[in-house]
Scaffold this motif. Structure first.
Motif, PDB file in Angstrom:
ATOM      1  N   LEU A  87       7.679  11.811  -5.535  1.00  0.00           N
ATOM      2  CA  LEU A  87       8.949  12.077  -6.212  1.00  0.00           C
ATOM      3  C   LEU A  87       9.481  10.876  -6.992  1.00  0.00           C
ATOM      4  N   VAL A  88       8.919   9.706  -6.761  1.00  0.00           N
ATOM      5  CA  VAL A  88       9.419   8.509  -7.442  1.00  0.00           C
ATOM      6  C   VAL A  88       9.137   8.595  -8.942  1.00  0.00           C
ATOM      7  N   GLY A  89      10.166   8.415  -9.715  1.00  0.00           N
ATOM      8  CA  GLY A  89       9.993   8.484 -11.164  1.00  0.00           C
ATOM      9  C   GLY A  89       9.800   7.129 -11.791  1.00  0.00           C
ATOM     10  N   SER A  90      10.203   6.111 -11.076  1.00  0.00           N
ATOM     11  CA  SER A  90      10.129   4.766 -11.626  1.00  0.00           C
ATOM     12  C   SER A  90       8.937   4.035 -11.046  1.00  0.00           C
ATOM     13  N   GLN A  91       8.163   3.370 -11.886  1.00  0.00           N
ATOM     14  CA  GLN A  91       6.987   2.643 -11.422  1.00  0.00           C
ATOM     15  C   GLN A  91       7.384   1.476 -10.525  1.00  0.00           C
ATOM     16  N   ASN A  92       8.442   0.775 -10.877  1.00  0.00           N
ATOM     17  CA  ASN A  92       8.894  -0.363 -10.079  1.00  0.00           C
ATOM     18  C   ASN A  92       9.385   0.096  -8.713  1.00  0.00           C
ATOM     19  N   LYS A  93      10.102   1.199  -8.742  1.00  0.00           N
ATOM     20  CA  LYS A  93      10.622   1.717  -7.480  1.00  0.00           C
ATOM     21  C   LYS A  93       9.468   2.147  -6.572  1.00  0.00           C
ATOM     22  N   GLY A  94       8.442   2.747  -7.197  1.00  0.00           N
ATOM     23  CA  GLY A  94       7.276   3.159  -6.426  1.00  0.00           C
ATOM     24  C   GLY A  94       6.558   1.957  -5.841  1.00  0.00           C
ATOM     25  N   LYS A  95       6.482   0.891  -6.591  1.00  0.00           N
ATOM     26  CA  LYS A  95       5.825  -0.321  -6.119  1.00  0.00           C
ATOM     27  C   LYS A  95       6.589  -0.936  -4.958  1.00  0.00           C
ATOM     28  N   LEU A  96       7.941  -0.931  -5.033  1.00  0.00           N
ATOM     29  CA  LEU A  96       8.765  -1.470  -3.963  1.00  0.00           C
ATOM     30  C   LEU A  96       8.574  -0.662  -2.682  1.00  0.00           C
ATOM     31  N   SER A  97       8.519   0.656  -2.801  1.00  0.00           N
ATOM     32  CA  SER A  97       8.320   1.522  -1.649  1.00  0.00           C
ATOM     33  C   SER A  97       6.974   1.221  -0.983  1.00  0.00           C
ATOM     34  N   TYR A  98       5.966   0.967  -1.793  1.00  0.00           N
ATOM     35  CA  TYR A  98       4.641   0.642  -1.272  1.00  0.00           C
ATOM     36  C   TYR A  98       4.669  -0.669  -0.500  1.00  0.00           C
ATOM     37  N   GLN A  99       5.355  -1.682  -1.053  1.00  0.00           N
ATOM     38  CA  GLN A  99       5.446  -2.988  -0.394  1.00  0.00           C
ATOM     39  C   GLN A  99       6.195  -2.892   0.923  1.00  0.00           C
ATOM     40  N   GLU A 100       7.255  -2.096   0.926  1.00  0.00           N
ATOM     41  CA  GLU A 100       8.030  -1.917   2.155  1.00  0.00           C
ATOM     42  C   GLU A 100       7.181  -1.229   3.229  1.00  0.00           C
ATOM     43  N   GLN A 101       6.430  -0.217   2.804  1.00  0.00           N
ATOM     44  CA  GLN A 101       5.583   0.502   3.752  1.00  0.00           C
ATOM     45  C   GLN A 101       4.483  -0.408   4.287  1.00  0.00           C
ATOM     46  N   LYS A 102       3.951  -1.258   3.410  1.00  0.00           N
ATOM     47  CA  LYS A 102       2.900  -2.186   3.815  1.00  0.00           C
ATOM     48  C   LYS A 102       3.418  -3.161   4.870  1.00  0.00           C
ATOM     49  N   ALA A 103       4.637  -3.680   4.660  1.00  0.00           N
ATOM     50  CA  ALA A 103       5.234  -4.613   5.620  1.00  0.00           C
ATOM     51  C   ALA A 103       5.528  -3.906   6.946  1.00  0.00           C
ATOM     52  N   ARG A 104       5.970  -2.671   6.835  1.00  0.00           N
ATOM     53  CA  ARG A 104       6.279  -1.888   8.043  1.00  0.00           C
ATOM     54  C   ARG A 104       5.006  -1.640   8.858  1.00  0.00           C
ATOM     55  N   ASP A 105       3.923  -1.286   8.170  1.00  0.00           N
ATOM     56  CA  ASP A 105       2.653  -1.042   8.855  1.00  0.00           C
ATOM     57  C   ASP A 105       2.139  -2.317   9.531  1.00  0.00           C
ATOM     58  N   SER A 106       2.323  -3.462   8.851  1.00  0.00           N
ATOM     59  CA  SER A 106       1.875  -4.739   9.399  1.00  0.00           C
ATOM     60  C   SER A 106       2.651  -5.075  10.678  1.00  0.00           C
ATOM     61  N   GLN A 107       3.964  -4.860  10.639  1.00  0.00           N
ATOM     62  CA  GLN A 107       4.789  -5.127  11.808  1.00  0.00           C
ATOM     63  C   GLN A 107       4.434  -4.206  12.973  1.00  0.00           C
ATOM     64  N   LYS A 108       4.133  -2.951  12.644  1.00  0.00           N
ATOM     65  CA  LYS A 108       3.765  -1.994  13.686  1.00  0.00           C
ATOM     66  C   LYS A 108       2.461  -2.404  14.355  1.00  0.00           C
ATOM     67  N   ARG A 109       1.483  -2.861  13.550  1.00  0.00           N
ATOM     68  CA  ARG A 109       0.201  -3.296  14.118  1.00  0.00           C
ATOM     69  C   ARG A 109       0.388  -4.503  15.044  1.00  0.00           C
ATOM     70  N   LYS A 110       1.296  -5.424  14.659  1.00  0.00           N
ATOM     71  CA  LYS A 110       1.571  -6.591  15.501  1.00  0.00           C
ATOM     72  C   LYS A 110       2.146  -6.160  16.846  1.00  0.00           C
ATOM     73  N   LEU A 111       3.047  -5.187  16.809  1.00  0.00           N
ATOM     74  CA  LEU A 111       3.658  -4.701  18.041  1.00  0.00           C
ATOM     75  C   LEU A 111       2.640  -3.974  18.915  1.00  0.00           C
ATOM     76  N   GLU A 112       1.750  -3.228  18.276  1.00  0.00           N
ATOM     77  CA  GLU A 112       0.702  -2.526  19.030  1.00  0.00           C
ATOM     78  C   GLU A 112      -0.219  -3.528  19.718  1.00  0.00           C
ATOM     79  N   ARG A 113      -0.529  -4.636  19.025  1.00  0.00           N
ATOM     80  CA  ARG A 113      -1.352  -5.689  19.633  1.00  0.00           C
ATOM     81  C   ARG A 113      -0.601  -6.358  20.777  1.00  0.00           C
ATOM     82  N   ALA A 114       0.717  -6.549  20.587  1.00  0.00           N
ATOM     83  CA  ALA A 114       1.532  -7.173  21.637  1.00  0.00           C
ATOM     84  C   ALA A 114       1.548  -6.305  22.892  1.00  0.00           C
TER      85      ALA A 114
END
Length: 216
Positions: A123-150
């Motif tokens: 649904l994202v119409g803006s390329q920049n907005k789509g890129k920001l959403s991707y970066q946020e999701q990437k950081a969220r996934d990284s944090q989740k993996r750290k917690l799973e390892r913990a």
């Protein structure tokens, strides 16, 4: 589990495990129909734990207890009450059932989050907005993996410390050692240190698990 040699001892001369056994003996004689226990297996050797489990298994009243002893919970509990953020949720089963349900919830939440992310990206119409959403999701996934390892690391540490605790308790149960204060004292100190580390490892595991719950 007291011997004839213990009869002339005062309560102050008893070890931590013996004091716990004495308290549990008094409780059992009171014939109460509701027991509230906080870490009832702390400082108990293997034999004492088995006697306690058998007594509580035959107890026909209501038992509400807090424990980090996962084997003890699995043996006795038929309901798990999980309290988080001021809310309580009841799981109608033992500790293994609780972990299975949490795993299913985490998997369902992960699937829902993936579907939500996919829908938002579409649904994202803006390329920049789509890129920001991707970066946020990437950081969220990284944090989740750290917690799973913990969580995994904490569980491995708990398993190691529980094995060490059992080994010390087995050694303390040796009649030659149990009858000698000189031999028993250092082992009791070592056991207390291991149990303190075990308490901390369980706290770390709970904190990591609670943080992981935020991703559901």
């Amino acid at each position: 589990l007291f011997t004839a040699e213990d009869i002339d001892k005062t309560v102050g001369q008893l070890s931590g495990g013996q004091k716990a056994r004495l308290t549990l003996t008094v409780l059992s004689l009171e014939k109460d129909n509701f027991l509230l226990m906080d870490e009832p297996t702390n400082h108990l050797d293997i034999e004492a734990k088995e006697v306690l489990e058998e007594a509580l298994d035959n107890y026909d009243g209501t038992l509400l207890f807090v424990s980090h002893d996962r084997y003890f919970i699995n043996e006795l509990a038929n309901k798990i009450i999980s309290v988080r953020d001021g809310h309580a949720k009841i799981y109608n089963g033992n500790y293994s059932y609780y972990l299975d349900e949490k795993a299913k919830q985490a998997a369902a939440a992960q699937e829902a989050e993936a579907q939500k992310t996919e829908a938002e990206t579409t649904l994202v119409g803006s390329q920049n907005k789509g890129k920001l959403s991707y970066q946020e999701q990437k950081a969220r996934d990284s944090q989740k993996r750290k917690l799973e390892r913990a969580v995994s690391d904490a569980e491995a540490k708990i398993e190691k410390l529980e094995a060490e605790e059992k080994e010390i308790q087995t050694e303390m149960a040796n009649p030659d050692i149990a009858a000698s204060f000189e031999k028993l004292g250092p082992l009791q100190e070592k056991l207390s240190a291991v149990q303190e580390q075990l308490d901390q490892a369980n706290t770390d595991w709970e904190n990591a698990l609670e943080a992981l719950d935020e991703f559901e």
